[in-house]
Design a protein around this motif. Structure first.
Motif, PDB file in Angstrom:
ATOM      1  N   ARG A  41     -17.693  13.849  17.652  1.00  0.00           N
ATOM      2  CA  ARG A  41     -18.460  15.027  18.510  1.00  0.00           C
ATOM      3  C   ARG A  41     -17.074  15.945  19.089  1.00  0.00           C
ATOM      4  N   GLY A  42     -16.420  15.802  19.048  1.00  0.00           N
ATOM      5  CA  GLY A  42     -14.786  16.610  18.854  1.00  0.00           C
ATOM      6  C   GLY A  42     -13.262  15.611  18.826  1.00  0.00           C
ATOM      7  N   PRO A  43     -12.042  15.972  18.923  1.00  0.00           N
ATOM      8  CA  PRO A  43     -10.945  15.412  18.745  1.00  0.00           C
ATOM      9  C   PRO A  43     -11.386  14.576  21.042  1.00  0.00           C
ATOM     10  N   ALA A  44     -10.470  13.931  20.646  1.00  0.00           N
ATOM     11  CA  ALA A  44     -10.013  13.277  21.721  1.00  0.00           C
ATOM     12  C   ALA A  44      -8.363  12.346  21.487  1.00  0.00           C
ATOM     13  N   THR A  45      -7.842  12.114  22.472  1.00  0.00           N
ATOM     14  CA  THR A  45      -6.658  11.859  23.091  1.00  0.00           C
ATOM     15  C   THR A  45      -6.730   9.808  23.686  1.00  0.00           C
ATOM     16  N   LEU A  46      -5.941   8.954  23.203  1.00  0.00           N
ATOM     17  CA  LEU A  46      -5.880   8.194  23.573  1.00  0.00           C
ATOM     18  C   LEU A  46      -6.370   7.508  24.285  1.00  0.00           C
ATOM     19  N   ASN A  47      -6.186   8.367  25.993  1.00  0.00           N
ATOM     20  CA  ASN A  47      -6.517   8.091  26.751  1.00  0.00           C
ATOM     21  C   ASN A  47      -8.076   8.397  26.820  1.00  0.00           C
ATOM     22  N   GLU A  48      -9.061   9.228  26.671  1.00  0.00           N
ATOM     23  CA  GLU A  48      -9.741   9.341  26.322  1.00  0.00           C
ATOM     24  C   GLU A  48     -10.754   8.487  25.696  1.00  0.00           C
ATOM     25  N   LEU A  49      -9.939   7.968  24.399  1.00  0.00           N
ATOM     26  CA  LEU A  49     -10.816   7.046  23.335  1.00  0.00           C
ATOM     27  C   LEU A  49     -10.475   5.347  24.156  1.00  0.00           C
ATOM     28  N   ALA A  50      -9.767   5.505  25.522  1.00  0.00           N
ATOM     29  CA  ALA A  50     -10.067   4.176  25.452  1.00  0.00           C
ATOM     30  C   ALA A  50     -10.690   4.140  27.323  1.00  0.00           C
ATOM     31  N   GLU A  51     -11.006   5.110  27.790  1.00  0.00           N
ATOM     32  CA  GLU A  51     -11.664   4.778  28.331  1.00  0.00           C
ATOM     33  C   GLU A  51     -12.638   4.365  28.764  1.00  0.00           C
ATOM     34  N   PRO A  52     -13.918   4.186  27.642  1.00  0.00           N
ATOM     35  CA  PRO A  52     -15.418   3.371  27.892  1.00  0.00           C
ATOM     36  C   PRO A  52     -14.859   2.056  27.831  1.00  0.00           C
ATOM     37  N   PHE A  53     -13.643   1.002  27.328  1.00  0.00           N
ATOM     38  CA  PHE A  53     -13.383  -0.065  26.977  1.00  0.00           C
ATOM     39  C   PHE A  53     -12.431  -0.934  27.678  1.00  0.00           C
ATOM     40  N   PRO A  54     -13.075  -2.120  27.921  1.00  0.00           N
ATOM     41  CA  PRO A  54     -11.879  -3.065  28.553  1.00  0.00           C
ATOM     42  C   PRO A  54     -10.687  -3.501  28.286  1.00  0.00           C
ATOM     43  N   ILE A  55      -9.771  -2.742  27.271  1.00  0.00           N
ATOM     44  CA  ILE A  55      -8.660  -3.255  26.534  1.00  0.00           C
ATOM     45  C   ILE A  55      -7.384  -2.431  27.211  1.00  0.00           C
ATOM     46  N   THR A  56      -6.696  -2.860  26.794  1.00  0.00           N
ATOM     47  CA  THR A  56      -5.197  -2.127  27.186  1.00  0.00           C
ATOM     48  C   THR A  56      -4.554  -1.002  26.526  1.00  0.00           C
ATOM     49  N   LYS A  57      -4.059  -0.159  26.491  1.00  0.00           N
ATOM     50  CA  LYS A  57      -4.051   1.000  25.890  1.00  0.00           C
ATOM     51  C   LYS A  57      -3.198   0.928  24.609  1.00  0.00           C
ATOM     52  N   ALA A 117      -3.833  -1.558  23.039  1.00  0.00           N
ATOM     53  CA  ALA A 117      -4.945  -2.560  21.766  1.00  0.00           C
ATOM     54  C   ALA A 117      -5.404  -0.757  21.664  1.00  0.00           C
ATOM     55  N   VAL A 118      -5.456   0.217  22.120  1.00  0.00           N
ATOM     56  CA  VAL A 118      -6.327   1.551  22.012  1.00  0.00           C
ATOM     57  C   VAL A 118      -5.580   1.271  20.901  1.00  0.00           C
ATOM     58  N   SER A 119      -4.272   1.787  21.242  1.00  0.00           N
ATOM     59  CA  SER A 119      -3.024   2.044  20.202  1.00  0.00           C
ATOM     60  C   SER A 119      -3.321   1.267  18.862  1.00  0.00           C
ATOM     61  N   ARG A 120      -3.333   0.465  18.527  1.00  0.00           N
ATOM     62  CA  ARG A 120      -3.417  -0.563  17.221  1.00  0.00           C
ATOM     63  C   ARG A 120      -4.671  -0.083  16.713  1.00  0.00           C
ATOM     64  N   HIS A 121      -5.827   0.046  17.143  1.00  0.00           N
ATOM     65  CA  HIS A 121      -6.902   0.556  16.564  1.00  0.00           C
ATOM     66  C   HIS A 121      -6.947   1.409  15.918  1.00  0.00           C
TER      67      HIS A 121
END
Length: 109
Positions: free
Chosen positions: A29-45, A47-51
């Motif tokens: 749907r468009g570009p997103a930052t780490l924080n925006e990508l992390a928002e819906p998940f109950p995981i640490t930032k 972990a999101v960075s690793r993904h």
């Protein structure tokens, strides 16, 4: 974009994880930052960075710099290469089923 076996392995391994698939869906749907990508998940930032690193290593996303922001972007050509690879086998299978169907119709006459 030609896909070799190593690229296929990295891409499919990256897409094997439901969090990464959800990130790909969000990025469609468009570009997103780490924080925006992390928002819906109950995981640490972290972990999101690793993904994100796994998706980037697979060539499915890229990151750019926009001042302090580092937005992630989907690489459509990478997904097109994967679907192209899948389509080769899907189309061949469909051709075989059509031949079998024609043969069965001919035999029932």
């Amino acid at each position: 974009m030609t896909v070799d076996d190593d690229q296929l392995d990295r891409s499919f391994a990256a897409l094997a994880d439901p969090v990464r698939r959800a990130m790909i869906a969000r990025l469609s749907r468009g570009p997103a930052t780490l924080n925006e990508l992390a928002e819906p998940f109950p995981i640490t930032k972290q972990a999101v960075s690793r993904h994100i690193q796994v998706l980037e290593a697979a060539g499915l996303i890229t990151r750019t710099r926009d001042g302090q922001r580092r937005p992630c972007h989907l690489v459509p050509a990478a997904l097109e290469a994967l679907t192209g690879w899948i389509d080769e086998y899907r189309l061949e299978t469909e051709r075989r089923f059509r031949r079998m169907e024609a043969l069965l119709k001919e035999q029932t006459k």
